[in-house]
Design a protein around this motif. Structure first.
Motif, PDB file in Angstrom:
ATOM      1  N   PHE A  98      -3.604 -66.282  51.715  1.00  0.00           N
ATOM      2  CA  PHE A  98      -4.297 -65.667  52.852  1.00  0.00           C
ATOM      3  C   PHE A  98      -4.658 -64.197  52.626  1.00  0.00           C
ATOM      4  O   PHE A  98      -5.675 -63.735  53.118  1.00  0.00           O
ATOM      5  N   ASP A  99      -3.833 -63.468  51.884  1.00  0.00           N
ATOM      6  CA  ASP A  99      -4.090 -62.051  51.606  1.00  0.00           C
ATOM      7  C   ASP A  99      -5.392 -61.919  50.823  1.00  0.00           C
ATOM      8  O   ASP A  99      -5.478 -62.402  49.686  1.00  0.00           O
ATOM      9  N   GLY A 100      -6.397 -61.296  51.403  1.00  0.00           N
ATOM     10  CA  GLY A 100      -7.690 -61.135  50.736  1.00  0.00           C
ATOM     11  C   GLY A 100      -8.584 -62.352  50.918  1.00  0.00           C
ATOM     12  O   GLY A 100      -9.783 -62.224  51.171  1.00  0.00           O
ATOM     13  N   ASN A 106      -9.845 -57.074  41.148  1.00  0.00           N
ATOM     14  CA  ASN A 106      -8.514 -56.472  40.955  1.00  0.00           C
ATOM     15  C   ASN A 106      -8.083 -55.535  42.080  1.00  0.00           C
ATOM     16  O   ASN A 106      -7.773 -54.366  41.843  1.00  0.00           O
ATOM     17  N   GLU A 107      -8.030 -56.061  43.284  1.00  0.00           N
ATOM     18  CA  GLU A 107      -7.521 -55.268  44.410  1.00  0.00           C
ATOM     19  C   GLU A 107      -6.033 -55.030  44.247  1.00  0.00           C
ATOM     20  O   GLU A 107      -5.531 -53.921  44.462  1.00  0.00           O
ATOM     21  N   GLU A 108      -5.324 -56.091  43.844  1.00  0.00           N
ATOM     22  CA  GLU A 108      -3.853 -55.991  43.823  1.00  0.00           C
ATOM     23  C   GLU A 108      -3.346 -55.078  42.711  1.00  0.00           C
ATOM     24  O   GLU A 108      -2.225 -54.601  42.772  1.00  0.00           O
ATOM     25  N   GLY A 109      -4.168 -54.836  41.730  1.00  0.00           N
ATOM     26  CA  GLY A 109      -3.753 -53.949  40.634  1.00  0.00           C
ATOM     27  C   GLY A 109      -4.156 -52.510  40.881  1.00  0.00           C
ATOM     28  O   GLY A 109      -4.205 -51.711  39.942  1.00  0.00           O
ATOM     29  N   GLU A 165      -2.663 -59.347  58.855  1.00  0.00           N
ATOM     30  CA  GLU A 165      -1.903 -58.106  59.102  1.00  0.00           C
ATOM     31  C   GLU A 165      -0.899 -57.827  57.992  1.00  0.00           C
ATOM     32  O   GLU A 165      -0.663 -56.686  57.634  1.00  0.00           O
ATOM     33  N   GLN A 166      -0.253 -58.862  57.497  1.00  0.00           N
ATOM     34  CA  GLN A 166       0.783 -58.765  56.451  1.00  0.00           C
ATOM     35  C   GLN A 166       2.100 -58.193  56.983  1.00  0.00           C
ATOM     36  O   GLN A 166       3.030 -57.957  56.222  1.00  0.00           O
ATOM     37  N   GLY A 167       2.165 -57.900  58.272  1.00  0.00           N
ATOM     38  CA  GLY A 167       3.397 -57.486  58.933  1.00  0.00           C
ATOM     39  C   GLY A 167       3.542 -58.382  60.158  1.00  0.00           C
ATOM     40  O   GLY A 167       2.699 -59.254  60.400  1.00  0.00           O
ATOM     41  N   SER A 181       4.166 -61.693  53.844  1.00  0.00           N
ATOM     42  CA  SER A 181       2.999 -61.580  52.966  1.00  0.00           C
ATOM     43  C   SER A 181       3.452 -61.245  51.546  1.00  0.00           C
ATOM     44  O   SER A 181       4.603 -60.896  51.324  1.00  0.00           O
ATOM     45  N   HIS A 182       2.515 -61.336  50.603  1.00  0.00           N
ATOM     46  CA  HIS A 182       2.849 -61.218  49.173  1.00  0.00           C
ATOM     47  C   HIS A 182       3.964 -62.219  48.855  1.00  0.00           C
ATOM     48  O   HIS A 182       4.920 -61.907  48.149  1.00  0.00           O
ATOM     49  N   SER A 183       3.798 -63.400  49.373  1.00  0.00           N
ATOM     50  CA  SER A 183       4.799 -64.461  49.227  1.00  0.00           C
ATOM     51  C   SER A 183       4.068 -65.796  49.381  1.00  0.00           C
ATOM     52  O   SER A 183       3.099 -65.884  50.141  1.00  0.00           O
TER      53      SER A 183
HETATM   54 MN    MN Z   1      -2.042 -57.742  48.745  1.00  0.00          MN
END
Ligand code: MN
Ligand code: GLV
Ligand code: MN
Length: 435
Positions: free
Chosen positions: A117-119, A151-154, A214-216, A403-405
């Motif tokens: 879901f992130d991105g 490469n957003e996450e990098g 939101e990721q939170g 998130s990030h999971s």
């Molecule tokens: Mn992310």
């Protein structure tokens, strides 16, 4: 989770939710079911056994996922190019070619062992908005662009290149794909020697909108539909190299060791203590650590760790970093080691545009959705794009704030709500003068 299970989980969670597009602009709605289908298909690229994805930038999975996304963009009436940084830039002409582009975007690369879901929600949401416009024969006055940043996450590399803030020292950094940024950009069809050609200047865009999870856990806990993002935290990352002396773990007495791992442990403790010693929402993390030579029976002679600090106020990040560096000196002395800090990435904090915040809020309320204004603790491409023009971000709830999971999840109805807010905010922005 396989594709069928993914679809089923989304449909069950949605209660069979589906909104068909209509003709009149005010009654126009995105096709929520189609976003779910696209998210599900995208989740196949780099899927892992935990039900998430490892689609790190510049990996084979990233390359294949991007191919799939380009197909969706073309189907949504966008003319697609891969730019020099590997960003996917989809464009559809507006009725007035003299106007600056109205841009939507996000990313489809993931962290290692990330979620679906992130991105991805913002990327599939932006493409869905473009498709809804085409299907309803609506053309914006401004040229419309959908950018899937690379490469957003990098470290928001693709958007750094567009904003002109890409630093050549990033080229040799080794990414999670194992490739350097230079090789990675080539691998996904970009040209690292031509990054200057895609640089845009302040004033080059009319506005930028990004839909994101939101990721939170605030929206989910408070049962609010839409987050209106007020500002995005600044992020600075450093590689910290600690050097001691590798020696025999059985024969070297405890008081004669120069143990780089012991120094790292004390350092990690100090980071936590310093970051929590002042009031505020700042965060500090050591999320990466490698020790050499890496054997049970050898005292580690070298450790490299990754330090990251975040806050809405860049001055606070600088202040905390100074304190951390000051604390590293006595740790080095006590353990017979040396510390070396190299800054590897900086993303500046960015407020969103106040007019766009109000517009998102009004638009959401007009769709009978509840809103909350909030900061973003996660980084986003929007903060680089903010150097070029006014930006706005729309958040939708993350179930359980995860998130990030692989366990990251957002409900289909929330995703459709966010995409409808994106659609109608975009249409209103198209009519506005912002400069
Ligand atoms: Mn992310
Ligand atoms: C991006 O997701 C970040 O906040 O690191
Ligand atoms: Mn993201």
């Amino acid at each position: 989770m396989n594709r069928r299970e993914f679809n089923r989980s989304m449909v069950i969670a949605a209660g069979g939710y589906f909104i068909a597009p209509r003709q009149a602009p005010s009654a126009l709605r995105v096709n929520g079911g189609r976003i779910v289908e696209h998210l599900s298909a995208l989740s196949e690229f780099g899927k892992n056994s935990q039900g998430g994805v490892s689609r790190v930038a510049y990996s084979e999975a990233d390359l294949l996922g991007r191919e799939y996304v380009m197909g969706l963009m073309r189907a949504a009436g966008l003319e697609v190019k891969v730019d020099a940084a590997g960003n996917l830039v989809g464009r559809r002409a507006g009725t007035d070619p003299a106007r600056k582009p109205l841009v939507m975007g996000s990313h489809v690369d993931s962290v290692p062992e990330g979620g679906n879901f992130d991105g991805d929600v913002g990327s599939m949401g932006a493409i869905e908005v473009a498709q809804t416009l085409v299907e309803n024969k609506l053309t914006t006055r401004h040229p419309l662009e959908v950018i899937i940043f690379s490469n957003e996450e990098g470290g928001t590399i693709g958007s750094h290149a567009i904003s002109g803030e890409f630093n050549e020292k990033y080229f040799n950094l080794i990414t999670n794909s194992g490739k350097t940024i230079r090789d990675g950009i080539r691998f996904i069809g970009g040209d690292p020697d031509k990054l200057a050609s895609i640089r845009r200047k302040p004033g080059d865009i009319h506005a930028y909108l990004e839909l994101h999870i939101e990721q939170g856990g605030i929206l989910d806990t408070e049962k609010i539909n839409i987050g209106v993002v007020e500002g995005i935290v600044g992020i600075t990352q450093w590689e910290v190299k600690i050097e001691g002396f590798a020696n025999h773990a059985g024969t070297t007495p405890m008081n004669q060791r120069r143990d780089a791992m012991l120094a790292a442990a004390k350092f990690i403790q100090a980071v936590n203590q310093i970051v929590t010693s002042v009031p505020g929402r700042q965060v500090g993390t050591v999320g990466k650590l490698q020790a050499w030579p890496g054997a049970y029976n050898v005292i580690p002679g070298k450790v490299i760790l990754g330090l990251e600090l975040r806050d809405l106020d860049a001055a606070k990040v600088t202040m905390l970093y100074q304190k951390i560096r000051e604390e590293a000196a006595p740790i080095g002395k006590a353990t017979g080691t040396t510390f070396n800090f190299t800054e590897t990435n900086t993303i500046v904090p960015a407020p969103t545009d106040e007019r766009i915040r109000r517009l998102i809020d009004e638009t959401a309320k007009g769709l009978r959705l509840t809103t909350k204004w909030m900061p973003s603790g996660a980084g986003h491409d929007a903060q680089e794009v903010a150097r070029l023009g006014p930006v706005g971000m729309i958040f939708v709830p993350s179930v359980g704030g995860i998130s990030h999971s692989p366990r990251e999840f957002s409900r289909p109805e929330d995703i459709a709500n966010g995409a409808n807010v994106l659609l109608h905010t975009l249409l209103k922005l198209d009519q506005m003068t912002l400069q």
